[in-house]
Design a protein around this motif. Structure first.
Motif, mmCIF file in Angstrom:
data_model
loop_
_atom_site.group_PDB
_atom_site.id
_atom_site.type_symbol
_atom_site.label_atom_id
_atom_site.label_comp_id
_atom_site.label_asym_id
_atom_site.label_seq_id
_atom_site.Cartn_x
_atom_site.Cartn_y
_atom_site.Cartn_z
ATOM 1 N N MET A 99 0.745 -1.032 0.010
ATOM 2 C CA MET A 99 0.122 0.006 0.004
ATOM 3 C C MET A 99 0.944 1.395 -0.013
ATOM 4 O O MET A 99 1.845 1.284 0.721
ATOM 5 N N THR A 100 0.380 1.949 -0.734
ATOM 6 C CA THR A 100 1.266 3.311 -0.897
ATOM 7 C C THR A 100 1.240 4.280 0.267
ATOM 8 O O THR A 100 0.272 4.037 1.236
ATOM 9 N N GLN A 101 1.871 5.328 0.711
ATOM 10 C CA GLN A 101 2.097 6.221 1.792
ATOM 11 C C GLN A 101 0.397 6.927 1.546
ATOM 12 O O GLN A 101 -0.159 7.366 2.682
ATOM 13 N N ALA A 102 0.167 7.468 0.458
ATOM 14 C CA ALA A 102 -1.017 8.078 0.127
ATOM 15 C C ALA A 102 -2.359 7.238 0.592
ATOM 16 O O ALA A 102 -3.185 7.856 1.243
ATOM 17 N N ASN A 103 -2.391 5.957 0.174
ATOM 18 C CA ASN A 103 -3.571 5.169 0.297
ATOM 19 C C ASN A 103 -3.602 4.621 1.773
ATOM 20 O O ASN A 103 -4.678 4.625 2.475
ATOM 21 N N ASP A 104 -2.234 4.745 2.450
ATOM 22 C CA ASP A 104 -2.376 4.238 3.969
ATOM 23 C C ASP A 104 -3.014 5.657 4.671
ATOM 24 O O ASP A 104 -3.785 5.429 5.505
ATOM 25 N N PHE A 105 -2.456 6.669 4.433
ATOM 26 C CA PHE A 105 -2.974 8.021 4.913
ATOM 27 C C PHE A 105 -4.671 7.946 4.765
ATOM 28 O O PHE A 105 -5.403 8.418 5.654
ATOM 29 N N TYR A 106 -5.004 7.951 3.456
ATOM 30 C CA TYR A 106 -6.491 7.968 3.319
ATOM 31 C C TYR A 106 -7.457 6.774 4.149
ATOM 32 O O TYR A 106 -8.401 7.404 4.555
ATOM 33 N N THR A 107 -6.991 5.660 4.220
ATOM 34 C CA THR A 107 -7.648 4.587 4.840
ATOM 35 C C THR A 107 -7.611 5.156 6.444
ATOM 36 O O THR A 107 -8.627 4.952 6.947
ATOM 37 N N GLN A 108 -6.360 5.772 6.830
ATOM 38 C CA GLN A 108 -6.588 6.312 8.268
ATOM 39 C C GLN A 108 -7.566 7.281 8.482
ATOM 40 O O GLN A 108 -8.236 7.417 9.430
ATOM 41 N N MET A 109 -7.574 8.258 7.567
ATOM 42 C CA MET A 109 -8.565 9.151 7.412
ATOM 43 C C MET A 109 -9.913 8.801 7.544
ATOM 44 O O MET A 109 -10.627 9.275 8.471
ATOM 45 N N LEU A 110 -10.197 7.838 6.771
ATOM 46 C CA LEU A 110 -11.641 7.198 6.616
ATOM 47 C C LEU A 110 -11.917 6.610 7.923
ATOM 48 O O LEU A 110 -13.158 6.688 8.495
ATOM 49 N N GLU A 111 -10.874 5.975 8.615
ATOM 50 C CA GLU A 111 -10.995 5.222 9.906
ATOM 51 C C GLU A 111 -11.613 6.080 10.800
ATOM 52 O O GLU A 111 -12.255 6.018 11.876
ATOM 53 N N SER A 112 -10.830 7.394 10.796
ATOM 54 C CA SER A 112 -10.772 8.145 11.966
ATOM 55 C C SER A 112 -12.361 9.071 11.750
ATOM 56 O O SER A 112 -12.829 9.030 12.842
ATOM 57 N N GLN A 113 -12.606 9.146 10.344
ATOM 58 C CA GLN A 113 -14.017 9.736 10.415
ATOM 59 C C GLN A 113 -15.002 8.881 10.969
ATOM 60 O O GLN A 113 -16.097 9.045 11.391
ATOM 61 N N ARG A 114 -14.781 7.438 10.428
ATOM 62 C CA ARG A 114 -15.805 6.659 11.147
ATOM 63 C C ARG A 114 -15.949 6.442 12.639
ATOM 64 O O ARG A 114 -17.271 6.225 12.994
ATOM 65 N N ARG A 115 -14.805 6.507 13.100
ATOM 66 C CA ARG A 115 -14.877 6.396 14.517
ATOM 67 C C ARG A 115 -15.706 7.621 15.174
ATOM 68 O O ARG A 115 -16.425 7.688 16.409
ATOM 69 N N ALA A 116 -15.299 8.742 14.596
ATOM 70 C CA ALA A 116 -15.800 10.058 15.091
ATOM 71 C C ALA A 116 -17.531 10.040 14.980
ATOM 72 O O ALA A 116 -18.235 10.563 15.615
ATOM 73 N N ALA A 117 -17.900 9.290 13.716
ATOM 74 C CA ALA A 117 -19.351 9.264 13.463
ATOM 75 C C ALA A 117 -19.964 8.747 14.496
ATOM 76 O O ALA A 117 -20.997 8.750 15.073
ATOM 77 N N GLU A 118 -19.088 7.501 14.720
ATOM 78 C CA GLU A 118 -19.949 6.302 15.703
ATOM 79 C C GLU A 118 -19.831 7.186 17.043
ATOM 80 O O GLU A 118 -20.799 6.863 17.954
ATOM 81 N N GLN A 119 -18.932 8.070 17.490
ATOM 82 C CA GLN A 119 -18.823 8.558 18.700
ATOM 83 C C GLN A 119 -19.954 9.683 19.036
ATOM 84 O O GLN A 119 -20.520 9.751 19.932
#
Length: 127
Positions: free
Chosen positions: A1-21
């Motif tokens: 996985m490229t660094q950009a894809n890794d960052f994007y995945t982390q960003m989406l996960e962070s947004q998902r956790r924030a929505a759950e919260q």
């Protein structure tokens, strides 16, 4: 996985956790506010120049006073909820709005405005 894809995945996960919260916080606040007789909450917020805050919280009926801790949690929830809908509104000229939460129906309405500066340039050369 490229660094950009890794960052994007982390960003989406962070947004998902924030929505759950936000969902969890909403349910907890709904229960607590209804238990003390609050029927609606209005959170007025504003941001500009790279910062922002909640300006006021209006409780209905106005005979109910929130504890400092509960008021802070309502402010944080209102800010987070509005920010999720209009991220970045605190930048530059900023934005403002109000979140109105009808607790009996568990319905939230957000009215948000963004400020901006507009300019129009006309040039005439070699006339």
């Amino acid at each position: 996985m490229t660094q950009a894809n890794d960052f994007y995945t982390q960003m989406l996960e962070s947004q998902r956790r924030a929505a759950e919260q936000r969902v969890e916080t909403r349910a907890a606040l709904l229960s607590e506010l209804c238990a003390i007789g609050v029927t609606s909450i209005e959170v007025q917020y504003e941001g500009y120049g790279d910062s922002g805050n909640v300006e006021d919280v209006v409780v209905t009926p106005d005979t109910i006073t929130l504890t400092e801790e509960l008021r802070r949690r309502v402010e944080d929830f209102g800010w987070d909820f509005a920010y999720a809908l209009s991220p970045g509104f605190e930048n530059n000229e900023g934005g403002y709005g109000e979140l109105t939460w009808a607790l009996e129906a568990d319905k939230i309405d957000v009215s948000h405005s963004n400020r901006y500066i507009s300019s129009e340039t006309t040039e005439h050369e070699g006339l």
